[in-house]
Scaffold this motif. Sequence first.
Motif, mmCIF file in Angstrom:
data_model
loop_
_atom_site.group_PDB
_atom_site.id
_atom_site.type_symbol
_atom_site.label_atom_id
_atom_site.label_comp_id
_atom_site.label_asym_id
_atom_site.label_seq_id
_atom_site.Cartn_x
_atom_site.Cartn_y
_atom_site.Cartn_z
ATOM 1 N N PHE A 124 5.428 7.917 -9.493
ATOM 2 C CA PHE A 124 6.470 8.937 -9.540
ATOM 3 C C PHE A 124 7.693 8.505 -10.371
ATOM 4 C CE2 PHE A 124 4.935 10.549 -5.120
ATOM 5 C CZ PHE A 124 3.810 11.101 -5.724
ATOM 6 N N GLY A 125 7.645 7.337 -10.900
ATOM 7 C CA GLY A 125 8.785 6.916 -11.722
ATOM 8 C C GLY A 125 8.896 5.394 -11.797
ATOM 9 N N LYS A 126 9.615 4.923 -12.769
ATOM 10 C CA LYS A 126 9.763 3.478 -13.003
ATOM 11 C C LYS A 126 10.405 2.738 -11.834
ATOM 12 C CE LYS A 126 9.773 3.314 -18.055
ATOM 13 N NZ LYS A 126 10.496 2.908 -19.260
ATOM 14 N N PRO A 127 11.424 3.321 -11.144
ATOM 15 C CA PRO A 127 12.019 2.591 -10.010
ATOM 16 C C PRO A 127 10.984 2.264 -8.943
ATOM 17 C CG PRO A 127 13.442 4.383 -10.668
ATOM 18 C CD PRO A 127 12.172 4.582 -11.423
ATOM 19 N N TYR A 128 10.047 3.187 -8.690
ATOM 20 C CA TYR A 128 9.042 2.988 -7.642
ATOM 21 C C TYR A 128 7.969 2.007 -8.106
ATOM 22 C CZ TYR A 128 11.516 7.248 -6.592
ATOM 23 O OH TYR A 128 12.497 8.169 -6.412
ATOM 24 N N GLU A 129 7.638 2.090 -9.399
ATOM 25 C CA GLU A 129 6.692 1.141 -9.987
ATOM 26 C C GLU A 129 7.260 -0.284 -9.896
ATOM 27 O OE1 GLU A 129 3.390 -0.428 -11.947
ATOM 28 O OE2 GLU A 129 3.698 1.586 -11.135
ATOM 29 N N SER A 130 8.583 -0.413 -10.165
ATOM 30 C CA SER A 130 9.237 -1.718 -10.113
ATOM 31 C C SER A 130 9.234 -2.286 -8.704
ATOM 32 C CB SER A 130 10.680 -1.599 -10.632
ATOM 33 O OG SER A 130 11.354 -2.835 -10.517
ATOM 34 N N LEU A 131 9.472 -1.438 -7.712
ATOM 35 C CA LEU A 131 9.466 -1.897 -6.314
ATOM 36 C C LEU A 131 8.087 -2.403 -5.918
ATOM 37 C CD1 LEU A 131 11.629 0.800 -4.478
ATOM 38 C CD2 LEU A 131 12.152 -1.630 -4.732
ATOM 39 N N LYS A 132 7.058 -1.697 -6.389
ATOM 40 C CA LYS A 132 5.694 -2.107 -6.066
ATOM 41 C C LYS A 132 5.406 -3.491 -6.677
ATOM 42 C CE LYS A 132 2.009 -1.085 -8.290
ATOM 43 N NZ LYS A 132 0.841 -0.476 -8.963
ATOM 44 N N GLU A 133 5.794 -3.680 -7.945
ATOM 45 C CA GLU A 133 5.560 -4.958 -8.619
ATOM 46 C C GLU A 133 6.285 -6.101 -7.908
ATOM 47 O OE1 GLU A 133 3.453 -5.517 -10.976
ATOM 48 O OE2 GLU A 133 2.904 -3.391 -11.190
ATOM 49 N N ARG A 134 7.455 -5.816 -7.481
ATOM 50 C CA ARG A 134 8.260 -6.873 -6.811
ATOM 51 C C ARG A 134 7.629 -7.254 -5.468
ATOM 52 N NH1 ARG A 134 14.287 -4.726 -6.884
ATOM 53 N NH2 ARG A 134 14.664 -6.713 -5.801
ATOM 54 N N ILE A 135 7.114 -6.242 -4.724
ATOM 55 C CA ILE A 135 6.512 -6.557 -3.414
ATOM 56 C C ILE A 135 5.214 -7.329 -3.599
ATOM 57 C CG2 ILE A 135 5.022 -4.544 -2.927
ATOM 58 C CD1 ILE A 135 7.698 -5.918 -0.560
ATOM 59 N N ILE A 136 4.514 -6.994 -4.727
ATOM 60 C CA ILE A 136 3.285 -7.732 -5.034
ATOM 61 C C ILE A 136 3.632 -9.203 -5.304
ATOM 62 C CG2 ILE A 136 1.473 -8.036 -6.787
ATOM 63 C CD1 ILE A 136 1.416 -4.952 -7.035
ATOM 64 N N GLN B 220 0.826 -1.212 0.000
ATOM 65 C CA GLN B 220 0.000 0.000 0.000
ATOM 66 C C GLN B 220 0.866 1.270 0.000
ATOM 67 O OE1 GLN B 220 -2.542 -0.469 3.431
ATOM 68 N NE2 GLN B 220 -3.685 -2.204 2.528
ATOM 69 N N GLU B 221 1.923 1.232 0.766
ATOM 70 C CA GLU B 221 2.800 2.399 0.843
ATOM 71 C C GLU B 221 3.486 2.650 -0.503
ATOM 72 O OE1 GLU B 221 3.192 4.548 3.467
ATOM 73 O OE2 GLU B 221 1.514 3.385 4.297
ATOM 74 N N LEU B 222 3.953 1.617 -1.152
ATOM 75 C CA LEU B 222 4.641 1.782 -2.427
ATOM 76 C C LEU B 222 3.677 2.196 -3.537
ATOM 77 C CD1 LEU B 222 7.089 -1.256 -2.361
ATOM 78 C CD2 LEU B 222 7.708 1.170 -2.240
ATOM 79 N N SER B 223 2.425 1.817 -3.403
ATOM 80 C CA SER B 223 1.434 2.190 -4.420
ATOM 81 C C SER B 223 1.265 3.704 -4.499
ATOM 82 C CB SER B 223 0.081 1.533 -4.115
ATOM 83 O OG SER B 223 0.184 0.130 -4.223
ATOM 84 N N LYS B 224 1.515 4.357 -3.357
ATOM 85 C CA LYS B 224 1.344 5.817 -3.294
ATOM 86 C C LYS B 224 2.432 6.537 -4.084
ATOM 87 C CE LYS B 224 -0.844 5.499 1.278
ATOM 88 N NZ LYS B 224 -0.708 5.807 2.734
ATOM 89 N N ILE B 225 3.558 5.881 -4.302
ATOM 90 C CA ILE B 225 4.635 6.581 -5.004
ATOM 91 C C ILE B 225 4.964 5.920 -6.343
ATOM 92 C CG2 ILE B 225 5.676 7.426 -2.851
ATOM 93 C CD1 ILE B 225 7.773 5.203 -3.171
#
Length: 550
Positions: free
Chosen positions: A257-269, A249-254
Amino acid sequence: MLTSLYIKNYALIDELNVSFNNGLTIITGETGAGKSILLGGLSLVLGKRADLSQVKTAEEKCIIEAAFDIANYDLKALFKTLDLDYDVHTIIRREILASGKSRAFINDTPVTLESLVALSSYLIDIHSQHQTQQLTQDDYQFKVIDALADNKLNLEAFSKELSVFKKLQKTLDELKLSKAELIKEYDYNLFLSNELNEVNLEKINLEDLENQYEELNNVEIIGEKLSSTKAILDAEGLGVIDQINTAKQELSKIATFGKPYESLKERIISVGIELDDVLIEIDNLEDNLSTDPQELERINSKLQIVNNLFQKHSVSEIEDLIVIKVDLQSKINDTESLDQTILDKEQEILKANEKLNQIALKISKNRKKVIPIFVSKLEAILTELGMPNARFKVDLEPTKQFVKNGKDSLQFLFMANKGSSFNELKKSASGGELSRIMLAIKSILAEYIQLPSIMFDEIDTGVSGEISNKMGEIMKQMSHKMQVFTITHLPQIAAKGNAHFKVFKTDIDDITHTQLKKLNEEERIVEVAQMLGGLTITDSAMAHAKQLLN
């Protein structure tokens, strides 16, 4: 036939090169002139052991070379057996080196003395009074009778079948010996085989068994650890999965803001999905987890049996035990079927024995048929050779066992004078009588088979003029079918030749040399005259010599 002879540096011979033709060739010379040297050189070509003392000049090698025309000798098979190139014009060469070593060649191919002897026995036969002892030997007596009986093909067939028979007999003996050994091992092999069969090795997966054993043997600790792991993952509010969801949920908020943050969200999912699967798998394992002491005991027992088999047979893999099981079953089958195998082999031997008996009977019948003919011819010739009272007998008796040339024993018996009794040839015939008997037999053989060239070495010793004349006639007759050489001191025989060579010595620079010369017509007359009357040649001796030669 022998077409030429070359000798260099041998005994008293510096160098000699002579050619020969077919027919009857006479060799004469005074005693000590070197006729034995000539024979010695020829014997080397035929495979006699070499001796450095025979070399004339030790610093040079001795060479003896004989050329043969073998077109009519049917020797292609022998050349193939000896691994030699066949040539109708065959050359045999012996060399004695200064070191004392000797070498032998057939058509320029190096050969052993054994090969040389094997071939030369078909090419030339040097016959002397000493060699008449061959006549008293069983092998030679059979050779004579079988030649007249035309038994060549029968003997070849018998030899082939005898070889088969002996191999079958050997196999049977080995089978019976094997049976005795296998019977001793049968019970033990059967026990081991049953032990392996009971385990059903082909259906055992050792790794699966060991895993099952570990699970059943540690079911309590497995349940405990699965439960604690589930609590860590799924504790409400504090569990890893809840913590992952919060992080998602926290990573979804950012994420925008950019591909690095999108990638982190996908990985945590992705981690969350994997943990959900792990939790489901833990639930399944817990549901299926149960204690089963009986199954545990069964698996433990099977593992113990397998490990005991590993230790007993000194292996470490199931596949190795399967190989041993197959081998044991093979030995058991061999033992159980050996009686039938032995019976089958005995039947084969009976058939081979019957076939051998049939061939041996043919051979024996042929021998019996020609023996009276042989005896009649032999006695007739011996009468002409001054032995009118000589009587010959050939005893042919069946044997119980097979021998190498049939199923007969053979013995030449001889009676030289009236009133005496038949006795073995070697006991009842003198050396001179044996020589005449051998000449008679050779002349008979020449009518039936292709004999090698023959050299008679003074077999006329001690023979009177009239008999020597007949001996010469016999040799002359033989020479119509084969090449005949005779070394003689008798003018009656010397006059029968198609060609005449003289062996003589010369002294050059105080060194004695032996030479061989082919005589022309005039020289032959002089030589025969000298043989008649000695060194002083009279008119009557010359006239007599011309008469003999004509």
